[in-house]
Scaffold this motif. Structure first.
Motif, short mmCIF file in Angstrom:
data_model
loop_
_atom_site.label_atom_id
_atom_site.label_comp_id
_atom_site.label_asym_id
_atom_site.label_seq_id
_atom_site.Cartn_x
_atom_site.Cartn_y
_atom_site.Cartn_z
N VAL A 85 0.83 -1.21 0.00
CA VAL A 85 0.00 0.00 0.00
C VAL A 85 0.87 1.26 0.00
CG1 VAL A 85 -1.74 1.33 1.26
CG2 VAL A 85 -2.03 -1.13 0.99
N ALA A 87 3.79 1.40 -1.34
CA ALA A 87 4.30 1.44 -2.72
C ALA A 87 3.23 1.99 -3.67
CB ALA A 87 4.73 0.05 -3.17
N LEU A 88 1.97 1.63 -3.43
CA LEU A 88 0.86 2.14 -4.25
C LEU A 88 0.76 3.67 -4.14
CD1 LEU A 88 -1.80 1.95 -5.91
CD2 LEU A 88 -2.96 1.17 -3.84
N LYS A 89 0.91 4.18 -2.92
CA LYS A 89 0.88 5.65 -2.73
C LYS A 89 2.02 6.32 -3.50
CE LYS A 89 -0.86 5.39 2.02
NZ LYS A 89 -0.46 5.50 3.44
N VAL B 58 -8.67 0.41 -1.26
CA VAL B 58 -8.03 -0.64 -0.46
C VAL B 58 -8.33 -0.36 1.01
CG1 VAL B 58 -5.86 -1.81 0.12
CG2 VAL B 58 -6.15 -0.79 -2.14
N TYR B 63 -7.31 5.05 -4.17
CA TYR B 63 -6.08 5.39 -4.89
C TYR B 63 -6.37 5.45 -6.39
CZ TYR B 63 -4.25 3.92 -0.41
OH TYR B 63 -4.02 3.81 0.94
N ALA B 68 -0.17 2.48 -11.34
CA ALA B 68 0.09 2.25 -9.91
C ALA B 68 -0.81 1.12 -9.39
CB ALA B 68 -0.15 3.54 -9.13
N ILE B 69 -2.06 1.13 -9.82
CA ILE B 69 -3.01 0.09 -9.41
C ILE B 69 -2.56 -1.28 -9.94
CG2 ILE B 69 -5.38 -0.74 -9.77
CD1 ILE B 69 -6.23 2.30 -9.78
N ARG B 71 0.47 -2.19 -10.66
CA ARG B 71 1.67 -2.61 -9.93
C ARG B 71 1.30 -3.20 -8.56
NH1 ARG B 71 6.89 -1.87 -10.91
NH2 ARG B 71 7.24 -1.05 -12.99
N TYR B 72 0.34 -2.58 -7.91
CA TYR B 72 -0.13 -3.09 -6.61
C TYR B 72 -0.71 -4.50 -6.80
CZ TYR B 72 -3.14 -3.52 -2.48
OH TYR B 72 -3.77 -3.97 -1.35
N LYS B 75 2.05 -7.00 -7.44
CA LYS B 75 2.78 -7.35 -6.22
C LYS B 75 2.01 -8.40 -5.42
CE LYS B 75 5.29 -3.46 -5.73
NZ LYS B 75 5.28 -2.05 -5.40
#
Lengths: 200, 200
Positions: A85, A87-89, B58, B63, B68-69, B71-72, B75
């Motif tokens: 999370v 990393a998401l930010k 989340v 977000y 970015a989403i 990548r989350y 992961k």
């Protein structure tokens, strides 16, 4: 893990390589900072994986794409948050900065007509940037974007403001974004970054 | 770690959300797949962090930024290589795909004149894509981009080819890129992906 042998190759300027330089420097990771004269680029181009600079040579293999290179440097420097999370930010912040790159490059390097350029700069400074920065300002959680802990997104933000916006648009001001301005100042004050900047 | 409560919100289409859907699906990670009618967007827009979709909620926090989403999701799905050099290879691939997005969006959604559109498609299919794909073809190391192991870059490549290029340009062919075509076929054959696609 053995320290990899790393060479960053770019033109003699900040552009798309400075973020990686800052990240390697912050991480205390030795790298060869190869600067190529523009006149040599036509000869070099066909040898590059994507015909573009920067490239990064790691233990003899050459990789391209400035964002991929910066991520690699960030990982080695310990500046990628391990929590998904967090990393998401950081990534949300980073992607929003990357979205400014297209219009900025268009204005600075592709718009030749001075009147058109002035109009585009006006829209960029008065609308595009405030829209992004206004949203990002709300996300800053402390001294740095994620709070107390520096991440690659802070160095990317510093690079975008100091080396791109202020370089291309000297009248650009961070006045409306006090938390973001503080992030830039706090990055600048980091001892390894301050030492690097003092040598320029 | 407790499973986070995740809701992905986007329009009822693939667009900028399908890669995250594929990644969550591959990872076996439950998520609410909220589809918003276009008519509701003006009401929703002011409530969104960047005024854009997709967004990912989340554990109650929202977000933005599709990359970015994704990548989350990658992961959580275990599809981000832990080795920095392997991650650099995947990121180099991923960034090269992202570079195609600008011209593709320009052609599909911003170019209204049919003659101009046809000319731009010709340049895109005959020059832009082959330049990138020709370089990427050389990087494919096996069944997948990194060899035997699937990574987020494989799913991104699948999404770009199947849901963007073939959707927007029905005549698009992968004939000149056999290794990349095999990556697409191998992603499609992954049991969880095949099951997901069979329901569409």
């Amino acid at each position: 893990m053995a320290q990899p042998s790393v060479k960053l190759t770019y033109f003699d300027g900040k552009g798309r390589a400075e973020l990686a330089r800052l990240l390697f420097t912050y991480g205390g990771l030795p790298f060869v900072d190869e600067r190529v004269p523009h006149a040599d680029f036509p000869t070099l181009k066909p040898t590059l994986p994507l015909g573009q600079l920067p490239v990064l040579e790691v233990d003899g293999t050459v990789y391209a794409q400035s964002t991929a290179i910066a991520r690699y440097a960030a990982k080695l420097a310990g500046l990628c948050p391990s929590d998904p999370v967090e990393a998401l930010k950081a990534d949300m912040f980073s992607c929003t900065l990357s979205d400014l790159e297209g219009p900025f490059v268009d204005i600075m390097f592709k718009t030749k007509d001075e009147t058109e350029k002035a109009e585009k700069i006006k829209t960029f400074v008065e609308e595009t940037v405030p829209k992004s920065f206004g949203a990002l300002e709300k996300l800053v959680q402390g001294k740095f974007i994620l709070g107390d802990k520096l991440s690659f997104a802070d160095l990317q933000f510093f690079d975008v403001v100091e080396n791109k916006l202020k370089w291309g648009i000297p009248t650009f001001s961070m006045g409306a974004f006090p938390k973001l301005a503080a992030v830039v100042a706090n990055v600048k004050a980091e001892p390894k970054i301050a030492a690097y900047l003092s040598k320029q």
